[in-house]
Design an enzyme around this catalytic site. Sequence first.
Site, PDB file in Angstrom:
ATOM      1  N   GLY A 135      33.837  -7.694 -18.549  1.00  0.00           N
ATOM      2  CA  GLY A 135      34.943  -6.826 -18.137  1.00  0.00           C
ATOM      3  C   GLY A 135      36.497  -7.711 -19.050  1.00  0.00           C
ATOM      4  O   GLY A 135      35.691  -8.589 -19.280  1.00  0.00           O
ATOM      5  N   CYS A 157      28.458 -12.550 -18.294  1.00  0.00           N
ATOM      6  CA  CYS A 157      29.580 -12.624 -18.727  1.00  0.00           C
ATOM      7  C   CYS A 157      31.044 -12.778 -17.537  1.00  0.00           C
ATOM      8  O   CYS A 157      30.603 -13.334 -16.863  1.00  0.00           O
ATOM      9  CB  CYS A 157      30.339 -11.772 -19.864  1.00  0.00           C
ATOM     10  SG  CYS A 157      31.853 -12.153 -20.614  1.00  0.00           S
ATOM     11  N   TYR A 158      31.401 -11.764 -17.684  1.00  0.00           N
ATOM     12  CA  TYR A 158      32.376 -11.138 -16.322  1.00  0.00           C
ATOM     13  C   TYR A 158      31.435 -11.383 -14.973  1.00  0.00           C
ATOM     14  O   TYR A 158      31.818 -11.478 -14.039  1.00  0.00           O
ATOM     15  CB  TYR A 158      33.117 -10.341 -16.065  1.00  0.00           C
ATOM     16  CG  TYR A 158      34.615  -9.895 -15.494  1.00  0.00           C
ATOM     17  CD1 TYR A 158      35.384 -10.532 -15.269  1.00  0.00           C
ATOM     18  CD2 TYR A 158      34.190  -9.250 -14.089  1.00  0.00           C
ATOM     19  CE1 TYR A 158      36.576 -10.581 -14.996  1.00  0.00           C
ATOM     20  CE2 TYR A 158      35.485  -9.486 -13.199  1.00  0.00           C
ATOM     21  CZ  TYR A 158      36.193  -9.911 -12.984  1.00  0.00           C
ATOM     22  OH  TYR A 158      37.507  -9.834 -12.471  1.00  0.00           O
ATOM     23  N   GLU A 185      23.149  -6.898 -23.872  1.00  0.00           N
ATOM     24  CA  GLU A 185      22.967  -5.969 -24.641  1.00  0.00           C
ATOM     25  C   GLU A 185      22.662  -5.321 -25.712  1.00  0.00           C
ATOM     26  O   GLU A 185      22.500  -4.540 -26.413  1.00  0.00           O
ATOM     27  CB  GLU A 185      23.605  -4.872 -23.489  1.00  0.00           C
ATOM     28  CG  GLU A 185      25.165  -5.080 -24.035  1.00  0.00           C
ATOM     29  CD  GLU A 185      25.941  -6.434 -22.979  1.00  0.00           C
ATOM     30  OE1 GLU A 185      26.906  -6.208 -22.133  1.00  0.00           O
ATOM     31  OE2 GLU A 185      25.007  -7.205 -22.248  1.00  0.00           O
ATOM     32  N   LYS A 205      22.056   8.580 -27.435  1.00  0.00           N
ATOM     33  CA  LYS A 205      21.926  10.093 -28.461  1.00  0.00           C
ATOM     34  C   LYS A 205      20.066   9.990 -28.654  1.00  0.00           C
ATOM     35  O   LYS A 205      19.442  11.002 -29.264  1.00  0.00           O
ATOM     36  CB  LYS A 205      22.603   9.964 -30.300  1.00  0.00           C
ATOM     37  CG  LYS A 205      22.519  10.396 -30.592  1.00  0.00           C
ATOM     38  CD  LYS A 205      22.561  12.172 -31.186  1.00  0.00           C
ATOM     39  CE  LYS A 205      24.453  12.498 -31.012  1.00  0.00           C
ATOM     40  NZ  LYS A 205      24.384  13.438 -30.915  1.00  0.00           N
ATOM     41  N   HIS A 253      25.778 -11.421 -23.633  1.00  0.00           N
ATOM     42  CA  HIS A 253      25.833 -10.045 -23.813  1.00  0.00           C
ATOM     43  C   HIS A 253      24.070  -9.728 -24.139  1.00  0.00           C
ATOM     44  O   HIS A 253      24.174 -10.127 -25.201  1.00  0.00           O
ATOM     45  CB  HIS A 253      26.612  -9.079 -24.881  1.00  0.00           C
ATOM     46  CG  HIS A 253      28.344  -9.436 -23.814  1.00  0.00           C
ATOM     47  ND1 HIS A 253      28.724  -8.540 -23.154  1.00  0.00           N
ATOM     48  CD2 HIS A 253      29.809 -10.448 -23.519  1.00  0.00           C
ATOM     49  CE1 HIS A 253      29.892  -8.626 -23.174  1.00  0.00           C
ATOM     50  NE2 HIS A 253      29.949 -10.252 -23.363  1.00  0.00           N
ATOM     51  N   SER A 309      26.993  24.498 -31.290  1.00  0.00           N
ATOM     52  CA  SER A 309      27.601  24.173 -32.064  1.00  0.00           C
ATOM     53  C   SER A 309      26.709  24.475 -33.518  1.00  0.00           C
ATOM     54  O   SER A 309      27.552  23.904 -35.107  1.00  0.00           O
ATOM     55  CB  SER A 309      28.315  22.577 -32.310  1.00  0.00           C
ATOM     56  OG  SER A 309      27.838  21.820 -32.317  1.00  0.00           O
ATOM     57  N   GLY A 310      25.848  23.933 -33.009  1.00  0.00           N
ATOM     58  CA  GLY A 310      23.895  23.916 -34.212  1.00  0.00           C
ATOM     59  C   GLY A 310      24.137  22.333 -33.767  1.00  0.00           C
ATOM     60  O   GLY A 310      23.096  21.923 -34.936  1.00  0.00           O
ATOM     61  N   GLY A 311      24.985  21.110 -33.484  1.00  0.00           N
ATOM     62  CA  GLY A 311      24.118  20.228 -33.619  1.00  0.00           C
ATOM     63  C   GLY A 311      23.257  19.400 -32.643  1.00  0.00           C
ATOM     64  O   GLY A 311      22.915  20.292 -32.172  1.00  0.00           O
ATOM     65  N   VAL A 312      22.822  18.624 -32.547  1.00  0.00           N
ATOM     66  CA  VAL A 312      21.965  17.646 -32.200  1.00  0.00           C
ATOM     67  C   VAL A 312      22.143  18.032 -30.612  1.00  0.00           C
ATOM     68  O   VAL A 312      20.921  18.702 -29.503  1.00  0.00           O
ATOM     69  CB  VAL A 312      21.497  16.590 -32.125  1.00  0.00           C
ATOM     70  CG1 VAL A 312      20.709  16.169 -31.925  1.00  0.00           C
ATOM     71  CG2 VAL A 312      21.003  16.236 -34.016  1.00  0.00           C
ATOM     72  N   ASP A 313      23.415  17.944 -30.556  1.00  0.00           N
ATOM     73  CA  ASP A 313      23.570  17.881 -28.557  1.00  0.00           C
ATOM     74  C   ASP A 313      23.625  19.562 -27.722  1.00  0.00           C
ATOM     75  O   ASP A 313      23.001  19.494 -27.214  1.00  0.00           O
ATOM     76  CB  ASP A 313      24.714  16.729 -28.285  1.00  0.00           C
ATOM     77  CG  ASP A 313      24.783  15.828 -28.522  1.00  0.00           C
ATOM     78  OD1 ASP A 313      23.780  14.847 -29.116  1.00  0.00           O
ATOM     79  OD2 ASP A 313      25.648  15.481 -28.772  1.00  0.00           O
ATOM     80  N   SER A 314      24.541  20.119 -28.665  1.00  0.00           N
ATOM     81  CA  SER A 314      24.451  21.510 -27.739  1.00  0.00           C
ATOM     82  C   SER A 314      22.865  22.282 -28.055  1.00  0.00           C
ATOM     83  O   SER A 314      22.304  23.035 -27.476  1.00  0.00           O
ATOM     84  CB  SER A 314      25.373  21.850 -28.805  1.00  0.00           C
ATOM     85  OG  SER A 314      25.241  22.536 -30.430  1.00  0.00           O
ATOM     86  N   SER A 315      22.688  21.974 -29.446  1.00  0.00           N
ATOM     87  CA  SER A 315      20.438  22.562 -29.389  1.00  0.00           C
ATOM     88  C   SER A 315      19.811  22.145 -28.856  1.00  0.00           C
ATOM     89  O   SER A 315      18.865  23.200 -27.898  1.00  0.00           O
ATOM     90  CB  SER A 315      20.543  21.901 -31.251  1.00  0.00           C
ATOM     91  OG  SER A 315      21.396  22.441 -31.536  1.00  0.00           O
TER      92      SER A 315
END
Length: 520
Positions: free
Chosen positions: A54, A81-82, A178, A376, A176, A230-236
Amino acid sequence: MHQKILILDFGSQYTQLIARRIRETNVYCEVHPCDASRRFIEEFAPIGIILSGGPASVAEDETPRAPQIIFELGIPTLGICYGMQTMAAQLGGSVENAKTREFGYAEVATKVQSSLLRDIHDRTDEKGEGILDVWMSHGDTVNVLPPKFQVMLGNAATPIAGMADEERKFYGIQFHPEVTHTLQGKAILERFVHEICGAGYDWNMPDYMEESIGRIRSEVGRDEVILGLSGGVDSSVAAALIHRAIGKQLTCVFVDNGLLRLGEAQQVMDTFSRNLGVKVIHIDAGKAFLDQLQGVADPETKRRIIGREFIEIFQREAAKIANARWLAQGTIYPDVIESAGGKTKKAQTIKSHHNVGGLPDTLHLKLLEPLRELFKDEVRELGLALGLPHDMVFRHPFPGPGLGVRILGEVRHEYAELLRRADAIFTEELRISGWYEKTSQAFAVFLPVKSVGVMGDGRTYDYVVALRAVHTEDFMTAHWAELPYTLLAKISNRIVNEVRGINRVVYDISGKPPATIEWE
């Protein structure tokens, strides 16, 4: 019920990366605010807790602290870290402003063979100590260990770069794990969740798919759902998942906002309506969107206008569907993070996303976001599990506002046409050369400036496009793709020759950070 890791967020931009790394180990986790209540933590019943980094300083008064209950539950806890610093301060140690700050690459040496880091190192030095290559980002340091802790790691700048209380299974690391720059970060997190916390391997996309289908059916019941496709990956993927759950109760609304890629409208209709049997309403609203954007140059204002226009269209369409009670969206974790729309509300807003932030009361619809907690790569895994075509699932991301945020400044029809054609050439050449699959995202950007050129014996004064291609695992950090010069030359030559109105092509070599992947 999944075994769960609880990640308490102290406001780091990288907190969600911790979650992504944990899920990569097939362990379920959630991110919640660092001030989560005692009751919530008890009911969440984690088998392990991670305290994130943080921006605050533990050395100052009135900065965030971890809920005291986490040190009383008797479960493993890892401070990063924090998170390490507040753990140290709260358990009887102390933290001070570091004499030497560390930002970026660092080496740390193993001081004791802890359960967390046993046999995990990048190499050994002449003393036989294990050396880790890590990524640091801190201005404070633990200068006094809490009782019962040992120094686990250290270097000259940060003598206490890691600490361990083996009896209580409390660990702190200043770096970190990650981020990909910490080479053994994944191994460290795997060790913590699987060996120290005792987690199994019960988080995977096929199981998640079935669980999500069940949740959608239970939540929606017999209601109708409309989804902005939309035709994008997420909405598809969201459309395929919801269709799998409720079938004909789903109606997809595909809005051609005049800011789509070349041939995209036809491709979307072919894929969903004809091949997948999904009910799709196609609305040609290009003129309406472009009229609303006329004279608007500010990127945030453009995003808001595009989002508002989408909502108005959905409102009209929802009114035509008698039993419509839900609006589904393909919102995913990175959208939420960059809009500071996550559960913590602590991260700084980088850019707003039109699909984050709830819905206006006038819409009279509830929000259904089955992908909101997925990254993603998880969305792509889910798409494959649902049986979507590989080319669709691994298509490069396309922003919700479309070319509206890839045209800098005012959006005009002529700009969109030029950009569409240039972008199509770029994509085509990347596919032919095999570089499309090697990059995570690639696209062209229209710059509203003209430069002098020469073609044949004549002078030109035309527009400029920039090309952008990046490598990334998580879309929160990215490196520019080192495309071959010969490929860039071919792409540039084709664009200048085939797209009348563009006479100069440049290539963006900025990473994220300091830049974002999109230009706006």
